[in-house]
Design a protein around this motif. Structure first.
Motif, PDB file in Angstrom:
ATOM      1  N   ILE A 150      -2.532  16.392  11.995  1.00  0.00           N
ATOM      2  CA  ILE A 150      -1.590  15.291  11.710  1.00  0.00           C
ATOM      3  C   ILE A 150      -2.353  14.003  11.455  1.00  0.00           C
ATOM      4  CG2 ILE A 150       0.175  13.824  12.761  1.00  0.00           C
ATOM      5  CD1 ILE A 150       1.166  16.333  14.266  1.00  0.00           C
ATOM      6  N   ILE A 151      -3.388  13.775  12.260  1.00  0.00           N
ATOM      7  CA  ILE A 151      -4.132  12.514  12.127  1.00  0.00           C
ATOM      8  C   ILE A 151      -4.970  12.516  10.851  1.00  0.00           C
ATOM      9  CG2 ILE A 151      -5.970  11.110  13.149  1.00  0.00           C
ATOM     10  CD1 ILE A 151      -4.887  12.034  15.915  1.00  0.00           C
ATOM     11  N   VAL A 152      -5.692  13.600  10.645  1.00  0.00           N
ATOM     12  CA  VAL A 152      -6.661  13.614   9.538  1.00  0.00           C
ATOM     13  C   VAL A 152      -5.952  13.649   8.177  1.00  0.00           C
ATOM     14  CG1 VAL A 152      -8.497  14.958   8.431  1.00  0.00           C
ATOM     15  CG2 VAL A 152      -8.482  14.640  10.915  1.00  0.00           C
ATOM     16  N   THR A 153      -4.907  14.446   8.059  1.00  0.00           N
ATOM     17  CA  THR A 153      -4.289  14.644   6.734  1.00  0.00           C
ATOM     18  C   THR A 153      -3.820  13.327   6.132  1.00  0.00           C
ATOM     19  OG1 THR A 153      -3.507  16.758   7.545  1.00  0.00           O
ATOM     20  CG2 THR A 153      -2.577  15.992   5.475  1.00  0.00           C
ATOM     21  N   VAL A 154      -3.186  12.529   6.948  1.00  0.00           N
ATOM     22  CA  VAL A 154      -2.712  11.236   6.415  1.00  0.00           C
ATOM     23  C   VAL A 154      -3.375  10.101   7.195  1.00  0.00           C
ATOM     24  CG1 VAL A 154      -0.525  12.062   5.461  1.00  0.00           C
ATOM     25  CG2 VAL A 154      -0.644  11.406   7.861  1.00  0.00           C
ATOM     26  N   PHE A 155      -4.688  10.228   7.390  1.00  0.00           N
ATOM     27  CA  PHE A 155      -5.388   9.209   8.177  1.00  0.00           C
ATOM     28  C   PHE A 155      -5.183   7.794   7.630  1.00  0.00           C
ATOM     29  CE2 PHE A 155      -9.062   6.569   9.183  1.00  0.00           C
ATOM     30  CZ  PHE A 155      -8.979   6.579  10.564  1.00  0.00           C
ATOM     31  N   PRO A 156      -5.224   7.582   6.321  1.00  0.00           N
ATOM     32  CA  PRO A 156      -4.991   6.215   5.817  1.00  0.00           C
ATOM     33  C   PRO A 156      -3.632   5.662   6.249  1.00  0.00           C
ATOM     34  CG  PRO A 156      -5.954   7.567   4.114  1.00  0.00           C
ATOM     35  CD  PRO A 156      -5.618   8.489   5.234  1.00  0.00           C
ATOM     36  N   TYR A 157      -2.648   6.558   6.400  1.00  0.00           N
ATOM     37  CA  TYR A 157      -1.338   6.084   6.865  1.00  0.00           C
ATOM     38  C   TYR A 157      -1.448   5.540   8.286  1.00  0.00           C
ATOM     39  CZ  TYR A 157       3.273   6.113   8.947  1.00  0.00           C
ATOM     40  OH  TYR A 157       4.404   5.738   9.633  1.00  0.00           O
ATOM     41  N   ALA A 196       0.845  -1.195   0.000  1.00  0.00           N
ATOM     42  CA  ALA A 196       0.000   0.000   0.000  1.00  0.00           C
ATOM     43  C   ALA A 196       0.879   1.243   0.000  1.00  0.00           C
ATOM     44  CB  ALA A 196      -0.906  -0.010   1.221  1.00  0.00           C
ATOM     45  N   THR A 197       0.600   2.158  -0.919  1.00  0.00           N
ATOM     46  CA  THR A 197       1.388   3.400  -0.943  1.00  0.00           C
ATOM     47  C   THR A 197       0.979   4.324   0.203  1.00  0.00           C
ATOM     48  OG1 THR A 197      -0.194   4.236  -2.560  1.00  0.00           O
ATOM     49  CG2 THR A 197       1.907   3.448  -3.402  1.00  0.00           C
ATOM     50  N   THR A 198      -0.067   3.936   0.920  1.00  0.00           N
ATOM     51  CA  THR A 198      -0.435   4.721   2.106  1.00  0.00           C
ATOM     52  C   THR A 198       0.584   4.528   3.225  1.00  0.00           C
ATOM     53  OG1 THR A 198      -1.832   2.893   2.782  1.00  0.00           O
ATOM     54  CG2 THR A 198      -2.903   4.729   1.672  1.00  0.00           C
ATOM     55  N   SER A 199       1.608   3.742   2.953  1.00  0.00           N
ATOM     56  CA  SER A 199       2.646   3.507   3.965  1.00  0.00           C
ATOM     57  C   SER A 199       3.637   4.658   4.031  1.00  0.00           C
ATOM     58  CB  SER A 199       3.380   2.200   3.653  1.00  0.00           C
ATOM     59  OG  SER A 199       3.823   2.200   2.314  1.00  0.00           O
ATOM     60  N   TYR A 200       3.487   5.674   3.193  1.00  0.00           N
ATOM     61  CA  TYR A 200       4.377   6.834   3.265  1.00  0.00           C
ATOM     62  C   TYR A 200       3.576   8.076   2.851  1.00  0.00           C
ATOM     63  CZ  TYR A 200       8.862   9.252   3.336  1.00  0.00           C
ATOM     64  OH  TYR A 200       9.907  10.080   3.671  1.00  0.00           O
ATOM     65  N   PRO A 201       3.683   9.159   3.611  1.00  0.00           N
ATOM     66  CA  PRO A 201       2.938  10.372   3.249  1.00  0.00           C
ATOM     67  C   PRO A 201       3.248  10.798   1.821  1.00  0.00           C
ATOM     68  CG  PRO A 201       3.845  10.589   5.442  1.00  0.00           C
ATOM     69  CD  PRO A 201       4.421   9.332   4.870  1.00  0.00           C
ATOM     70  N   PRO A 202       2.214  11.235   1.102  1.00  0.00           N
ATOM     71  CA  PRO A 202       2.382  11.371  -0.358  1.00  0.00           C
ATOM     72  C   PRO A 202       2.754  12.763  -0.853  1.00  0.00           C
ATOM     73  CG  PRO A 202       0.072  11.539   0.195  1.00  0.00           C
ATOM     74  CD  PRO A 202       0.811  11.439   1.514  1.00  0.00           C
ATOM     75  N   GLY A 203       2.857  13.736   0.018  1.00  0.00           N
ATOM     76  CA  GLY A 203       2.980  15.126  -0.440  1.00  0.00           C
ATOM     77  C   GLY A 203       4.060  15.367  -1.467  1.00  0.00           C
ATOM     78  N   SER A 204       5.300  15.016  -1.130  1.00  0.00           N
ATOM     79  CA  SER A 204       6.399  15.304  -2.058  1.00  0.00           C
ATOM     80  C   SER A 204       6.254  14.474  -3.330  1.00  0.00           C
ATOM     81  CB  SER A 204       7.749  15.020  -1.390  1.00  0.00           C
ATOM     82  OG  SER A 204       7.771  13.721  -0.865  1.00  0.00           O
ATOM     83  N   HIS A 205       5.758  13.254  -3.199  1.00  0.00           N
ATOM     84  CA  HIS A 205       5.624  12.376  -4.367  1.00  0.00           C
ATOM     85  C   HIS A 205       4.538  12.887  -5.309  1.00  0.00           C
ATOM     86  CE1 HIS A 205       6.972   9.424  -1.051  1.00  0.00           C
ATOM     87  NE2 HIS A 205       8.016   9.983  -1.605  1.00  0.00           N
ATOM     88  N   MET A 206       3.451  13.358  -4.709  1.00  0.00           N
ATOM     89  CA  MET A 206       2.368  13.881  -5.557  1.00  0.00           C
ATOM     90  C   MET A 206       2.811  15.170  -6.264  1.00  0.00           C
ATOM     91  SD  MET A 206      -1.052  13.221  -3.305  1.00  0.00           S
ATOM     92  CE  MET A 206      -1.915  11.646  -3.376  1.00  0.00           C
ATOM     93  N   THR A 207       3.650  15.941  -5.584  1.00  0.00           N
ATOM     94  CA  THR A 207       4.149  17.165  -6.226  1.00  0.00           C
ATOM     95  C   THR A 207       4.977  16.809  -7.461  1.00  0.00           C
ATOM     96  OG1 THR A 207       4.304  18.082  -4.002  1.00  0.00           O
ATOM     97  CG2 THR A 207       5.345  19.331  -5.763  1.00  0.00           C
ATOM     98  N   ILE A 208       5.827  15.808  -7.325  1.00  0.00           N
ATOM     99  CA  ILE A 208       6.614  15.363  -8.490  1.00  0.00           C
ATOM    100  C   ILE A 208       5.688  14.808  -9.565  1.00  0.00           C
ATOM    101  CG2 ILE A 208       8.407  13.778  -9.286  1.00  0.00           C
ATOM    102  CD1 ILE A 208       9.561  13.798  -6.452  1.00  0.00           C
ATOM    103  N   ALA A 209       4.693  14.034  -9.109  1.00  0.00           N
ATOM    104  CA  ALA A 209       3.764  13.419 -10.075  1.00  0.00           C
ATOM    105  C   ALA A 209       3.060  14.485 -10.899  1.00  0.00           C
ATOM    106  CB  ALA A 209       2.757  12.552  -9.328  1.00  0.00           C
TER     107      ALA A 209
END
Lengths: 1032, 347
Positions: A250-257, A75-88
């Motif tokens: 912190i909890i809500v933003t990356v809740f799936p993590y 699951a990619t939810t295993s790492y916060p996605p911010g920087s990756h989504m910016t690159i994407a």
């Protein structure tokens, strides 16, 4: 107010402008220095490609949180996605690597402004500007960006620091807009890297909170305890509310993590990390994880201590010191005592990194003082203008030099394999439906992640170990299979499991950039196809089932998917808007009416005499330490070595290919020339010298007489196949009080033919190499060869269950065989495993060889506690004791790796404590170099049934016409117990009942009778050889 | 509002459609291509419509097993006949033409026709074909191989083997009970059981009908019985090794080493009755007895000599030296002397 003046009292318009100018210089420095280097350095970093892989995942499917390309899916939810989504997002307008570089530069610019704004909360504008410049030249930033490639750390800290002024303003003066902005920044930070928000809360916000509370007190001019408490009530409540909302963000933003972490906790063995080692015993790690990131900032620590004790910077100073201590890793017991269990999970170099950021306001303050303040004035008075300039210039140059060194360190001392062009591999995977199977890379380093991002093919391995959930991967403390050899026996054991049971994982292709693994691949049934144009060897495991068209996946609840795809980018977007808005405001967003009590400067810094004395004491102290250290080093270097030390140093030099140094250990009287010695070393090669790594050495004195001593030296070599022990006899002589080694000479046999002719049979299995495109006409298929299993029995040896028997190629064509064993209790299946190294996979027609299939369990975390013992065997977890076994054999026609020209001369079997030892001379009578020779021994009991099979290896390579001795031990018969014979009804061959073209030989045909070995009647030997690319 | 937003974001299409099914799955009717619509057995909606296959268009022929053992295995030829859309022809007459057998006829059943055949016991690769309603298949090959189980390997006579020499050992031609030669690459094994109890094992793949292996006669002193093994058949024959003899007593020299409490020994030249030195790399052992001290050293000959250090705690003047080589053992009493001139000169 003299000691604690309000910001407005101290700051002039000129100071404010100077600060902003310095910030602009710092931003330009980021673009010129880091921006200039990044395109060339990011490819050599540890983590850059991992983040690119995640970015590619979002680019391919923004909302799909299941990534099947690593670890059979994670699951990619295993790492916060911010920087990756910016690159994407950027990947829509530029290639992946360019997008990474752009985002990293933006993150650095963000961090620079963040440091400036954060410093403004503690010092005035000009020192804050100096702090921003110090950040650009910081070796820790250089190392983090250009050596480690940590994008999220930089990006998140940049966001976090830019948000801290809002937190400060909210606590001091209220205003909901400040609260909103502070929470948004916290959410955006979490969207990129949650650890920064969590630890940042403790290390950055707490000191800031204390600073804010103190400021509140000073605003109210509260006198007395009750008045102070009243004055603190509202700020404290605001601080509490902020903390609650930040935690909620912190909890809500990356809740799936968090959901993933709770529902699928990490159960793997802690992976060793250099930052947790003692930097005294491992100075190399101390350099990388402590000395280099600190750089010249380390010299400022006394200054920090002084300012912490004497100024209002004390909360920040305490934070610096706590991070400093935690960053020392295992050097002292303090970090473990503070962190408890988290010590084994966290990488402690991050504390050093934070310390080097937290110290920047101090650095800025000092530099400003040196340039414009009383410190500079005092230096000029005490030592003159020239010395003052020299000190500042030397500090600046040293800082720049260390920063540049950290950035180009991977070029000076490569930490990654050479660049591997991924294009040929991507092409190979796309061609001919090769991506219907999984692949594995070996020796690629972190470039594996980049390769992964360029293909849709799946790998069994991965580069983000926290996401692993396969027990086979998590049971050992091995970061990844790709670099298994660096994890010793546990790593190779894990790799071996995957290579042997490749069919279970649909693993068919291995791309090897490291010949170390060749023996393991060859002798576990892999075939080398070819070398691609990038130098990578492609290995194939025949007869592996392709991936099913639908592979299992773990779907998140739809709400989680929606949250993951929207909240982090939303938080980042809002934070970006706030940042742009504040940056466009006057004074770069600084609110002039803010009450910010900053550190005051003293008007002078003592007398000239005091300064000179202090400087003299400092110089003398440093010089004394340097002289003492040098003296200790010389003493240690010049002390004569004992004979044992000489032997150890010699073999260590040989292991690390330091041949000149190794040669110096030879007896100067009797040694040959260096070229002759070199010839001897090169000549042997083979499993140990070419493919082994020395991991242990023991010396036993055989005899000593005066100046001559004879030793048995036991060497433990780590090879891809196993831990091999070698015993060599070494003679040492003492001349002029110093011990030397008497060089061994090679056995000088001559190949008895100047030109040797060979007449070999070769095969061409045509397959699909035909000028027709169709794949469904079956013209490229050959029936499976008939193979036969006989005498198969389930046995136990030292508590281990194994299947043992004889395997015959009962066909007219050569066969590549695969064996799969299963333990059963009645009709209940218990466990299964494939045959590994103790099996001859490639059999000529009518050949017979022994085989053994071992059954091992999964190492539990409890078993793993403590140091790893290679001899540890974990029995499989079985619900009940096995009562029998089933076995399946499959075969394909094969046409390669059938070199049979190695003969066994002078075979003798000796017995000690009922344990037979087989020894002899392996002789290469053919025309190819036998790189590694395997001998499989099948022992028959007194009734003529197979009872044990084992594999031995010749330790050196054998050129044509040359020979090499071998010897290996076999177990005593009384240590083996037969559980149950495996009948024909439990044997499936090629999916049906077995058929044979030839009769199956028993123990009396093609074997060597054993007359004096208790419990055994005969032994059958089968020899096979790896011939390609002998190494040295 | 939040619910609406979440629902809006969730990409879950839900719609009704008419689906059809065939042997390869279910899919919307609109997506059925013309080619797929022509597949036999297609069912749409509630009504079952069977589409009959058309005239044969192609015949596929498979013959197995991969290799038929002469005189033992029965072959199986299977033909599939398809119309232009790939549908199996339901029933038609098929004719099989096999090179080793007479023509055989069969009837297609559900698109398949097959015949069993017993090939003549002659090894080789043969062709076969099938004809369905005038449509012929492509050529299919099948192979008949020698009956390995009936092959009795027999070693060809050989001269005495020479030490440190490549010697080729081969069998007589390997043929089965029908006279068929064994194919190249079949694995046989040679076992030489020496008179001194040791064994030599060689792999001898068949080349041009003969099992053949090259032996390097190294570290062998005596001959013995050589068995040739193929499957579970084995025969053995006697093999000799040509022995060399020493041409005279072997010279032994000992001298004291400077700077060390040790004695150096040099054995050699070790010459033979063949007119040359005993070959390089031949094993040699020297056991030296001086007083109560006995020291043994092993090594190899180089240019006819063996030289090593003997770490005696005190240096006596007389020694009893036993030298063991492939030529035999020699014991002699040797006095301490000086370093040979050629070695001194080399230094």
């Amino acid at each position: 107010m003299n000691n604690n003046p309000a910001y407005a009292d101290l700051v002039t318009g000129s100071d404010e402008s100077d600060g902003l100018r310095l910030l602009l210089v710092a931003l330009a420095g980021v673009v010129l220095f880091h921006g200039g280097l990044l395109p060339f350095t990011h490819g050599n970093t540890y983590d850059a490609f991992i983040h690119m892989f995640f970015a590619d995942s979002y680019h391919r499917s923004w909302f799909d949180t299941w990534e099947p390309r690593w670890y059979t899916g994670f699951a990619t939810t295993s790492y916060p996605p911010g920087s990756h989504m910016t690159i994407a997002v950027l990947m829509h307008v530029m290639p992946l690597r360019a997008a990474f570089v752009v985002v990293q530069i933006c993150a650095l610019l963000l961090l620079t402004t963040g440091v400036y704004r954060f410093s403004l909360l503690w010092v005035t504008a000009r020192p804050a500007g100096c702090a921003a410049i110090a950040l650009v030249l910081s070796s820790s930033i250089s190392e983090t960006v250009h050596l480690f490639g940590q994008l999220p750390t930089i990006f998140s800290l940049g966001i976090f620091l830019n948000g801290l002024p809002y937190a400060y303003r909210w606590i001091v003066s209220g205003k909901l807009t400040n609260l909103f902005a502070a929470v948004i920044y916290a959410a955006a930070t979490t969207a990129v890297h949650h650890v920064t928000t969590i630890f940042g809360g403790a290390l950055f916000v707490l000191p800031l909170g204390l600073q804010a509370l103190r400021a509140s007190l000073e605003i109210e001019h509260a006198k007395g305890v009750l008045a102070s408490l009243r004055a603190l009530r509202d700020p404290a409540l605001r601080g509490f509310l902020l903390a609650v909302l930040m935690i909620a963000a912190i909890i809500v933003t990356v809740f799936p993590y968090w959901s993933w972490s709770v529902n699928d906790p990490i159960t793997q063995v802690p992976i060793p990390h250099g930052s947790r080692e003692s930097f005294i015993t491992r100075p190399d790690l101390g350099f990388i994880f402590f000395v280099l990131p600190w750089g010249t900032a380390l010299l400022l620590l006394p200054y920090v201590v002084f300012k912490t004790a004497t100024t209002r910077l004390w909360p920040l100073g305490l934070s610096v010191l706590v991070c400093f201590v935690l960053g020392t890793g295992g050097t002292t017991p303090i970090p473990r005592a503070i962190l408890g269990g988290a010590f084994d999970i966290l990488t402690l170099d991050r504390f050093t990194f934070w310390a080097t950021i937290l110290i920047l306001p101090f650095t800025g303050f000092l530099i400003d003082g040196l340039l414009y303040g009383c410190t500079g004035k005092a230096l000029r008075m005490a030592f003159g203008r020239g010395a003052h300039r020299f000190i500042i210039g030397a500090y600046f140059l040293t800082t720049v030099a260390i920063a540049v060194f950290a950035a180009i360190l991977p070029t000076i001392q490569p930490t990654q394999p050479r660049f591997i062009d991924p294009a040929p591999i991507v092409q190979f995977l796309e061609d001919d439906e090769h991506d219907r199977w999984r692949y594995l890379t070996l020796g690629f380093g972190d470039q594996f992640a980049y390769l992964s991002s360029l293909t849709t093919a799946q790998s069994i391995d991965g580069n983000y170990h926290s996401a692993r959930r396969l027990p086979d991967l998590t049971r050992f403390s091995v970061e990844r299979l790709e670099n298994a050899k660096f994890s010793g026996i546990p790593g190779l054991g894990s790799l071996q499991q995957f290579l042997i049971n490749a069919d279970s994982y649909q693993l068919k292709y291995v791309f090897s950039n490291d010949d170390f693994y060749d023996p393991l691949l060859h002798f576990s049934g892999w075939t080398r196809l070819n070398r691609l144009t990038n130098g990578v060897a492609v290995w194939e495991k025949p007869d592996v089932t392709p991936l099913p068209s639908i592979t299992p996946r773990r779907d998140l609840p739809a709400v989680h998917t929606a949250m993951w795809g929207t909240l982090p980018p939303l938080a980042l977007g809002l934070a970006a808007l706030l940042f742009v808005f504040s940056s466009l405001q006057r004074n770069f967003g600084r609110v002039p009416e803010d009450f910010r009590p900053v550190t005051a400067r003293k008007s002078d810094l003592g007398s000239e005499f005091q300064l000179r004395v202090a400087a003299l004491i400092g110089v003398v102290s440093i010089a004394s330490i340097a002289v003492f250290g040098a003296w200790l080093g010389i003493q240690k270097t010049n002390a004569p070595m004992t004979a044992q030390q000489t032997i150890e140093v010699y073999f260590d030099d040989i292991d690390f290919r330091r041949f000149e140094q190794a040669y110096e250990n030879f007896d100067p009287i009797s040694r040959p020339s260096f070229e002759e010695a070199m010839f001897g070393w090169r000549w042997e090669g083979g499993l140990l010298a070419s493919y082994g790594k020395l991991v242990g050495i023991r010396t036993n004195l055989i005899s000593a007489s005066g100046d001559i001593a004879k030793w048995d030296v036991e060497l433990d070599w780590l090879t891809a196949l196993a831990l091999k022990s070698e015993t060599v006899e070494v003679t040492t002589v003492k001349r002029n009080g110093q011990w030397f080694i008497v060089p061994n000479i090679l056995r000088p046999v001559q190949t008895p033919a100047r030109l040797q002719r060979g007449n070999e049979v070769t095969w061409n299995v045509v397959g699909r190499r035909q000028p027709r495109f169709e794949t469904d006409l079956h013209r490229d298929r050959l029936d499976r060869p008939r193979v036969a299993l006989h005498g198969t029995r389930l046995i136990t040896h030292n508590g281990r269950y194994s299947l043992v028997g004889a395997l015959t190629n009962a066909d007219a064509d050569p066969a590549m065989t695969s064996l799969f064993g299963n333990l059963v209790a009645g009709k209940t299946w218990l466990t299964g495993n494939a045959a590994g190294i103790v099996t001859e996979q490639r059999l000529l027609p009518a050949e017979t060889s022994g085989f053994r299939i071992d059954f091992e369990g999964v190492l539990s975390l409890e078993d793993e506690a403590g140091s790893f013992d290679p001899s540890t065997y974990i029995p499989p977890k079985l619900d009940q004791a096995p009562t029998g076994a089933k076995i399946e054999a499959r075969a394909l026609v094969v046409g390669s790796d059938m070199y049979r020209a190695v003969a066994l001369n002078n075979l003798r079997i000796t017995t000690e404590s009922n344990r037979p030892t087989i020894s002899g001379l392996a002789v290469n009578t053919g025309t190819e170099t036998a790189t590694i020779v395997r001998i499989i021994a099948l022992l028959y009991d007194m009734n003529g049934n197979p009872i044990w099979a084992d594999a031995g290896f010749v330790e050196t390579n054998i050129y044509p016409g040359q020979s090499a001795p071998f010897s290996f031990d076999l177990p005593a018969r009384q240590d083996i117990t037969v559980v149950e014979p495996v009948g024909n009804d439990a044997i499936a061959v090629n999916g049906s009942t077995q058929q044979t073209d030839t009769g199956l030989p028993g123990s009396e045909i093609g074997t060597i009778p054993l007359t004096n070995v208790p419990g055994y009647s005969a032994i059958r030997l089968h020899v096979s050889t790896m011939t390609h690319d002998p190494l040295f | 509002m939040l619910r609406f937003a979440i629902c809006f974001l969730l990409p879950f299409p839900a719609f009704a459609d008419t689906f059809v099914s065939d042997a390869f799955g279910i899919l919307p009717q609109a997506e059925i291509s013309d080619a797929r619509a022509s597949w036999a057995g297609l069912q749409t909606g509630s009504a079952s419509i069977t589409i009959e296959p058309q005239a044969p268009d192609a015949v596929l022929l498979f013959i197995g097993a991969k290799s038929l053992v002469a005189g033992k295995d029965e072959g199986h030829a299977v033909a599939l006949s398809l119309d232009e859309h790939g549908n199996l022809i339901q029933d038609a007459a098929a004719r099989f033409v096999l090179e080793t057998n007479d023509t055989q006829n069969a009837t297609m059943r559900d698109g398949l026709a097959d015949v069993f055949f017993f090939p003549a016991p002659i090894a080789g690769t043969f062709a076969g074909g099938a004809d369905v309603a005038g449509v012929q298949s492509a050529r299919a090959l099948y192979r008949v191989i020698a009956d390995l189980e009936s092959v009795q390997p027999q070693l060809a006579s050989t001269d005495p083997l020479k030490t440190e020499n490549f010697e080729v050992l081969s069998s007589e031609a390997l043929v089965d009970q029908f006279g068929n030669p064994v194919e190249d690459g079949v694995g046989t094994t040679l076992h030489l059981t020496h008179q001194d109890g040791s064994t030599t094992q060689l792999s001898a793949p068949v080349r041009e009908t003969r099992a053949e292996a090259t032996m390097l006669v190294r570290d062998m002193v005596t001959g013995g019985q050589l068995s040739t093994v193929l499957g579970r058949n084995s025969t053995s024959a006697s093999v000799d090794i040509e022995r060399l003899h020493a041409s005279g007593p072997i010279e032994v020299r000992l001298w004291q080493v400077e700077d060390l409490e040790a004695v150096a020994i040099r054995v050699g030249p070790v010459s033979t009755n063949a007119g040359h030195l005993l070959v390089d790399g031949s094993p040699i052992a020297a056991t030296v007895l001086a007083g109560d001290e006995r020291i043994s050293q092993e090594g190899w000959l180089l240019d006819g000599y063996f030289e090593t250090l003997l770490p005696f705690s005190s240096v006596p003047t007389a020694f009893e030296v036993t030298v063991s080589t492939a030529l035999g053992d020699q014991t002699s009493t040797v006095q301490l002397s000086t370093m040979p001139n050629e070695i001194r000169g080399a230094e």
